[in-house]
Design a protein around this motif. Structure first.
Motif, PDB file in Angstrom:
ATOM      1  N   PRO A 105       0.371 -20.916 -62.547  1.00  0.00           N
ATOM      2  CA  PRO A 105      -0.383 -22.177 -62.530  1.00  0.00           C
ATOM      3  C   PRO A 105       0.491 -23.403 -62.243  1.00  0.00           C
ATOM      4  O   PRO A 105       0.031 -24.361 -61.607  1.00  0.00           O
ATOM      5  CB  PRO A 105      -0.985 -22.259 -63.943  1.00  0.00           C
ATOM      6  N   TYR A 109       0.098 -26.082 -59.235  1.00  0.00           N
ATOM      7  CA  TYR A 109      -0.025 -27.515 -59.541  1.00  0.00           C
ATOM      8  C   TYR A 109       1.049 -28.326 -58.823  1.00  0.00           C
ATOM      9  O   TYR A 109       0.764 -29.365 -58.219  1.00  0.00           O
ATOM     10  CB  TYR A 109       0.086 -27.715 -61.051  1.00  0.00           C
ATOM     11  N   THR A 119       0.624 -32.456 -67.566  1.00  0.00           N
ATOM     12  CA  THR A 119      -0.415 -31.482 -67.220  1.00  0.00           C
ATOM     13  C   THR A 119       0.204 -30.154 -66.790  1.00  0.00           C
ATOM     14  O   THR A 119      -0.270 -29.073 -67.188  1.00  0.00           O
ATOM     15  CB  THR A 119      -1.313 -32.026 -66.096  1.00  0.00           C
ATOM     16  N   LEU A 123      -0.418 -26.588 -68.689  1.00  0.00           N
ATOM     17  CA  LEU A 123      -0.881 -25.384 -67.994  1.00  0.00           C
ATOM     18  C   LEU A 123       0.050 -24.211 -68.280  1.00  0.00           C
ATOM     19  O   LEU A 123      -0.395 -23.078 -68.507  1.00  0.00           O
ATOM     20  CB  LEU A 123      -0.963 -25.636 -66.489  1.00  0.00           C
ATOM     21  N   MET A 127      -1.126 -20.790 -70.430  1.00  0.00           N
ATOM     22  CA  MET A 127      -1.015 -19.456 -69.843  1.00  0.00           C
ATOM     23  C   MET A 127      -0.064 -18.571 -70.636  1.00  0.00           C
ATOM     24  O   MET A 127      -0.283 -17.364 -70.781  1.00  0.00           O
ATOM     25  CB  MET A 127      -0.539 -19.581 -68.394  1.00  0.00           C
ATOM     26  N   LEU A 181      -6.260 -30.002 -72.794  1.00  0.00           N
ATOM     27  CA  LEU A 181      -6.263 -30.357 -71.369  1.00  0.00           C
ATOM     28  C   LEU A 181      -7.162 -31.558 -71.046  1.00  0.00           C
ATOM     29  O   LEU A 181      -6.761 -32.421 -70.253  1.00  0.00           O
ATOM     30  CB  LEU A 181      -6.670 -29.136 -70.539  1.00  0.00           C
ATOM     31  N   TRP A 233     -11.629 -19.566 -67.989  1.00  0.00           N
ATOM     32  CA  TRP A 233     -10.716 -20.714 -67.991  1.00  0.00           C
ATOM     33  C   TRP A 233     -10.371 -21.134 -66.567  1.00  0.00           C
ATOM     34  O   TRP A 233     -10.394 -22.324 -66.231  1.00  0.00           O
ATOM     35  CB  TRP A 233      -9.449 -20.361 -68.765  1.00  0.00           C
ATOM     36  N   SER A 234     -10.075 -20.167 -65.726  1.00  0.00           N
ATOM     37  CA  SER A 234      -9.722 -20.468 -64.330  1.00  0.00           C
ATOM     38  C   SER A 234     -10.888 -21.144 -63.611  1.00  0.00           C
ATOM     39  O   SER A 234     -10.686 -22.101 -62.848  1.00  0.00           O
ATOM     40  CB  SER A 234      -9.341 -19.173 -63.599  1.00  0.00           C
ATOM     41  N   ILE A 237     -11.328 -24.883 -64.982  1.00  0.00           N
ATOM     42  CA  ILE A 237     -10.366 -25.888 -64.507  1.00  0.00           C
ATOM     43  C   ILE A 237     -10.524 -26.131 -63.012  1.00  0.00           C
ATOM     44  O   ILE A 237     -10.161 -27.202 -62.508  1.00  0.00           O
ATOM     45  CB  ILE A 237      -8.887 -25.495 -64.825  1.00  0.00           C
TER      46      ILE A 237
END
Length: 240
Positions: A105, A109, A119, A123, A127, A181, A233-234, A237
């Motif tokens: 992730p 990002y 952030t 992440l 994870m 988050l 979750w994926s 987001i």
């Protein structure tokens, strides 16, 4: 980013299989892999791992950002070297392994933003924590394999009951960090309600089944739930 990172991850997996070929030969679920089964030589596996990794890093370097490429390389090293050592010598090997598993992730990002901010670190933390109940569930229903291989995983060293308690604790921790988050403005509050729902179901399943007569069945159910939570979750987001 997806193609380059996929190649780096594949290279790390091949390198891990190369280092673990004797361990894999002792475990029922892995003894048929190409290296322990003698279908692929050590030299070919090493060259294949190097080719995959180098190709992936080149693609990331040319097509994304230096930060994303650096994190991908760091994830490779953490998985092959740090985790490769830790899982043989300490009960905390799963925790060490979660570091490399939390890299993707951050690569995604930083490939978009080019920066490492709060952030990105959150992440990474989310994870990493998710992996603990996920892999501790495997440690229960694959206990005999880990015992046969002589690996000091938590279920072997501390027993199934202690592993179950750790799973519940990490689900609670995952819920807490996942709900941070929205505070950074990275997602909307729709994400919050979705994660409360998903984590609540996951936690309920973990608590309700702890006294089942078959801990392997409980662990397999929790393993499946962890995958649904990751998928949810994926999606949240990405959409919210």
């Amino acid at each position: 980013m997806l193609f380059g990172l996929g190649l780096v991850m594949a290279g790390a997996c091949v390198a891990n299989n190369l280092l673990d070929r004797r361990i894999d030969a002792a475990m029922e679920r892995t003894k048929r892999r190409a290296l322990p089964a003698g279908k692929v030589s050590v030299r070919v596996a090493g060259a294949y791992s190097a080719l995959l990794t180098l190709a992936g890093l080149i693609i990331l370097g040319l097509g994304t950002t230096p930060m994303a490429t650096l994190w991908a390389a760091g994830g490779w090293l953490a998985y092959v070297a740090l985790y490769g050592y830790a899982k043989r010598h300490t009960v905390h090997g799963t925790l060490v392994g979660s570091l490399s598993g939390a890299v993707p992730p951050v690569v995604g990002y930083t490939a978009v933003t080019g920066r490492l901010d709060a952030t990105a670190w959150l992440l990474f933390l989310i994870m990493a924590v998710w992996q603990m109940p996920h892999f501790y569930a495997i440690a229960i229903f694959r206990l005999n394999d880990y015992r046969a291989a002589g690996l000091p995983i938590i279920s072997v060293v501390k027993g199934v009951r202690a592993t179950q308690e750790q799973i519940v604790a990490y689900i609670l921790l995952f819920t807490a960090v996942a709900l941070l988050l929205p505070l950074l403005g990275a997602v909307s509050w729709i994400y919050t309600f979705g994660m409360i729902f998903l984590c609540g179901l996951w936690l309920l399943q973990a608590i309700r089944g702890q006294h089942d007569t078959d801990p392997n069945l409980w662990a397999r159910r929790l393993f499946g739930w962890s995958l649904w939570v990751l998928l949810g979750w994926s999606a949240l987001i990405a959409v919210y």
